[in-house]
Scaffold this motif. Sequence first.
Motif, PDB file in Angstrom:
ATOM      1  N   ARG A   1       3.235  29.134  16.598  1.00 21.38           N
ATOM      2  CA  ARG A   1       2.662  29.249  17.940  1.00 21.38           C
ATOM      3  C   ARG A   1       1.150  29.133  17.894  1.00 21.38           C
ATOM      4  NH1 ARG A   1       4.915  34.727  19.830  1.00 21.38           N
ATOM      5  NH2 ARG A   1       3.039  34.511  21.037  1.00 21.38           N
ATOM      6  N   THR A   2       0.604  28.450  18.897  1.00 23.49           N
ATOM      7  CA  THR A   2      -0.838  28.346  19.089  1.00 23.49           C
ATOM      8  C   THR A   2      -1.134  28.573  20.560  1.00 23.49           C
ATOM      9  OG1 THR A   2      -0.753  25.952  19.439  1.00 23.49           O
ATOM     10  CG2 THR A   2      -1.132  26.703  17.183  1.00 23.49           C
ATOM     11  N   SER A   3      -2.404  28.665  20.893  1.00 24.54           N
ATOM     12  CA  SER A   3      -2.797  28.934  22.274  1.00 24.54           C
ATOM     13  C   SER A   3      -2.570  27.741  23.195  1.00 24.54           C
ATOM     14  CB  SER A   3      -4.275  29.327  22.328  1.00 24.54           C
ATOM     15  OG  SER A   3      -4.498  30.473  21.546  1.00 24.54           O
ATOM     16  N   SER A   4      -2.757  26.533  22.701  1.00 24.01           N
ATOM     17  CA  SER A   4      -2.603  25.339  23.540  1.00 24.01           C
ATOM     18  C   SER A   4      -2.234  24.163  22.657  1.00 24.01           C
ATOM     19  CB  SER A   4      -3.911  25.059  24.285  1.00 24.01           C
ATOM     20  OG  SER A   4      -4.947  24.799  23.357  1.00 24.01           O
ATOM     21  N   GLY A   5      -2.101  23.005  23.269  1.00 22.71           N
ATOM     22  CA  GLY A   5      -1.809  21.787  22.515  1.00 22.71           C
ATOM     23  C   GLY A   5      -0.418  21.265  22.794  1.00 22.71           C
ATOM     24  N   PRO A   6      -0.138  20.052  22.320  1.00 22.03           N
ATOM     25  CA  PRO A   6       1.182  19.459  22.539  1.00 22.03           C
ATOM     26  C   PRO A   6       2.254  20.201  21.751  1.00 22.03           C
ATOM     27  CG  PRO A   6      -0.157  18.054  21.132  1.00 22.03           C
ATOM     28  CD  PRO A   6      -1.043  19.168  21.600  1.00 22.03           C
ATOM     29  N   ALA A   7       3.400  20.405  22.380  1.00 19.87           N
ATOM     30  CA  ALA A   7       4.485  21.158  21.751  1.00 19.87           C
ATOM     31  C   ALA A   7       5.529  20.217  21.165  1.00 19.87           C
ATOM     32  CB  ALA A   7       5.141  22.080  22.764  1.00 19.87           C
ATOM     33  N   PHE A   8       6.123  20.632  20.044  1.00 19.08           N
ATOM     34  CA  PHE A   8       7.237  19.958  19.387  1.00 19.08           C
ATOM     35  C   PHE A   8       6.907  18.536  18.936  1.00 19.08           C
ATOM     36  CE2 PHE A   8       9.085  22.962  22.492  1.00 19.08           C
ATOM     37  CZ  PHE A   8       9.574  23.875  21.573  1.00 19.08           C
ATOM     38  N   ARG A   9       5.637  18.248  18.681  1.00 21.07           N
ATOM     39  CA  ARG A   9       5.198  16.949  18.161  1.00 21.07           C
ATOM     40  C   ARG A   9       4.334  17.185  16.941  1.00 21.07           C
ATOM     41  NH1 ARG A   9       1.884  14.454  22.445  1.00 21.07           N
ATOM     42  NH2 ARG A   9       1.019  13.407  20.633  1.00 21.07           N
ATOM     43  N   PRO A  10       4.594  16.545  15.832  1.00 19.53           N
ATOM     44  CA  PRO A  10       3.729  16.714  14.655  1.00 19.53           C
ATOM     45  C   PRO A  10       2.386  16.024  14.875  1.00 19.53           C
ATOM     46  CG  PRO A  10       5.495  15.173  14.170  1.00 19.53           C
ATOM     47  CD  PRO A  10       5.740  15.706  15.540  1.00 19.53           C
ATOM     48  N   ILE A  11       1.313  16.778  14.740  1.00 24.69           N
ATOM     49  CA  ILE A  11      -0.047  16.276  14.918  1.00 24.69           C
ATOM     50  C   ILE A  11      -0.788  16.491  13.608  1.00 24.69           C
ATOM     51  CG2 ILE A  11      -2.191  16.476  16.240  1.00 24.69           C
ATOM     52  CD1 ILE A  11       0.146  15.589  17.960  1.00 24.69           C
ATOM     53  N   ARG A  12      -1.438  15.459  13.114  1.00 28.67           N
ATOM     54  CA  ARG A  12      -2.207  15.572  11.875  1.00 28.67           C
ATOM     55  C   ARG A  12      -3.654  15.917  12.208  1.00 28.67           C
ATOM     56  NH1 ARG A  12      -3.026  11.040   7.172  1.00 28.67           N
ATOM     57  NH2 ARG A  12      -4.443  12.309   5.958  1.00 28.67           N
ATOM     58  N   VAL A  13      -4.175  16.943  11.546  1.00 28.38           N
ATOM     59  CA  VAL A  13      -5.578  17.329  11.700  1.00 28.38           C
ATOM     60  C   VAL A  13      -6.238  17.313  10.326  1.00 28.38           C
ATOM     61  CG1 VAL A  13      -5.229  18.679  13.798  1.00 28.38           C
ATOM     62  CG2 VAL A  13      -5.003  19.793  11.611  1.00 28.38           C
ATOM     63  N   ASN A  14      -7.522  16.983  10.303  1.00 29.27           N
ATOM     64  CA  ASN A  14      -8.242  16.856   9.038  1.00 29.27           C
ATOM     65  C   ASN A  14      -9.230  17.980   8.778  1.00 29.27           C
ATOM     66  OD1 ASN A  14      -7.055  14.363   8.199  1.00 29.27           O
ATOM     67  ND2 ASN A  14      -8.205  13.392   9.841  1.00 29.27           N
ATOM     68  N   ASN A  15      -9.614  18.725   9.820  1.00 29.69           N
ATOM     69  CA  ASN A  15     -10.535  19.847   9.634  1.00 29.69           C
ATOM     70  C   ASN A  15     -10.281  20.880  10.717  1.00 29.69           C
ATOM     71  OD1 ASN A  15     -12.035  18.994  11.972  1.00 29.69           O
ATOM     72  ND2 ASN A  15     -13.032  17.473  10.673  1.00 29.69           N
ATOM     73  N   TYR A  16     -10.910  22.057  10.561  1.00 26.04           N
ATOM     74  CA  TYR A  16     -10.629  23.142  11.499  1.00 26.04           C
ATOM     75  C   TYR A  16     -11.198  22.859  12.890  1.00 26.04           C
ATOM     76  CZ  TYR A  16      -9.986  27.617  13.639  1.00 26.04           C
ATOM     77  OH  TYR A  16      -9.608  28.592  14.502  1.00 26.04           O
TER      78      TYR A  16
ATOM     79  N   ALA B   1       0.842  -1.194   0.000  1.00 22.70           N
ATOM     80  CA  ALA B   1       0.000   0.000   0.000  1.00 22.70           C
ATOM     81  C   ALA B   1       0.878   1.245   0.000  1.00 22.70           C
ATOM     82  CB  ALA B   1      -0.906  -0.002   1.213  1.00 22.70           C
ATOM     83  N   GLY B   2       0.457   2.261  -0.722  1.00 15.56           N
ATOM     84  CA  GLY B   2       1.200   3.513  -0.779  1.00 15.56           C
ATOM     85  C   GLY B   2       0.952   4.356   0.462  1.00 15.56           C
ATOM     86  N   ALA B   3       1.753   5.353   0.632  1.00 15.90           N
ATOM     87  CA  ALA B   3       1.601   6.258   1.768  1.00 15.90           C
ATOM     88  C   ALA B   3       0.372   7.127   1.566  1.00 15.90           C
ATOM     89  CB  ALA B   3       2.839   7.136   1.895  1.00 15.90           C
ATOM     90  N   GLY B   4      -0.276   7.495   2.660  1.00 13.86           N
ATOM     91  CA  GLY B   4      -1.435   8.370   2.588  1.00 13.86           C
ATOM     92  C   GLY B   4      -1.032   9.797   2.272  1.00 13.86           C
ATOM     93  N   THR B   5      -2.007  10.616   2.026  1.00  8.16           N
ATOM     94  CA  THR B   5      -1.747  12.021   1.740  1.00  8.16           C
ATOM     95  C   THR B   5      -1.191  12.701   2.983  1.00  8.16           C
ATOM     96  OG1 THR B   5      -3.589  12.016   0.205  1.00  8.16           O
ATOM     97  CG2 THR B   5      -2.772  14.151   0.929  1.00  8.16           C
ATOM     98  N   ILE B   6      -0.075  13.357   2.825  1.00  4.12           N
ATOM     99  CA  ILE B   6       0.569  14.016   3.958  1.00  4.12           C
ATOM    100  C   ILE B   6       0.024  15.422   4.133  1.00  4.12           C
ATOM    101  CG2 ILE B   6       2.759  14.850   4.856  1.00  4.12           C
ATOM    102  CD1 ILE B   6       4.061  12.507   3.390  1.00  4.12           C
ATOM    103  N   GLY B   7      -0.145  16.151   3.082  1.00  4.32           N
ATOM    104  CA  GLY B   7      -0.632  17.526   3.172  1.00  4.32           C
ATOM    105  C   GLY B   7       0.482  18.474   3.570  1.00  4.32           C
ATOM    106  N   ALA B   8       0.115  19.689   3.842  1.00  5.71           N
ATOM    107  CA  ALA B   8       1.078  20.716   4.226  1.00  5.71           C
ATOM    108  C   ALA B   8       1.452  20.573   5.687  1.00  5.71           C
ATOM    109  CB  ALA B   8       0.490  22.097   3.970  1.00  5.71           C
TER     110      ALA B   8
END
Length: 88
Positions: free
Chosen positions: A34-49, A22-29
């Motif tokens: 900086r953001t107001s909150s959330g985990p720092a220095f870890r790449p997190i994938r999001v699909n919608n706002y 199987a091929g790799a999924g779409t990575i996107g941009a």
Amino acid sequence: MADVFVSPGVYTQEIDDTFVPAGAGTIGAALIGRTSSGPAFRPIRVNNYNEFSKTFGGLSTTKYMPYAAKSYLRNGSPLTVVRVLGKS
């Protein structure tokens, strides 16, 4: 794989694609900022706002990344977000 004779000088060859990995999924941009909150220095994938705002907080007048994420996610493509911390 079997070679099949069709006519003089022409052969066909069967290619078995049964076990193609199987091929790799779409990575996107990727957005890094900086953001107001959330985990720092870890790449997190999001699909919608909505997913972005639950994880990293909503729009802020002092941070640009939520605006960029909102604009990019309008297209329906996934986004990888890395939160960095400011001076404080």
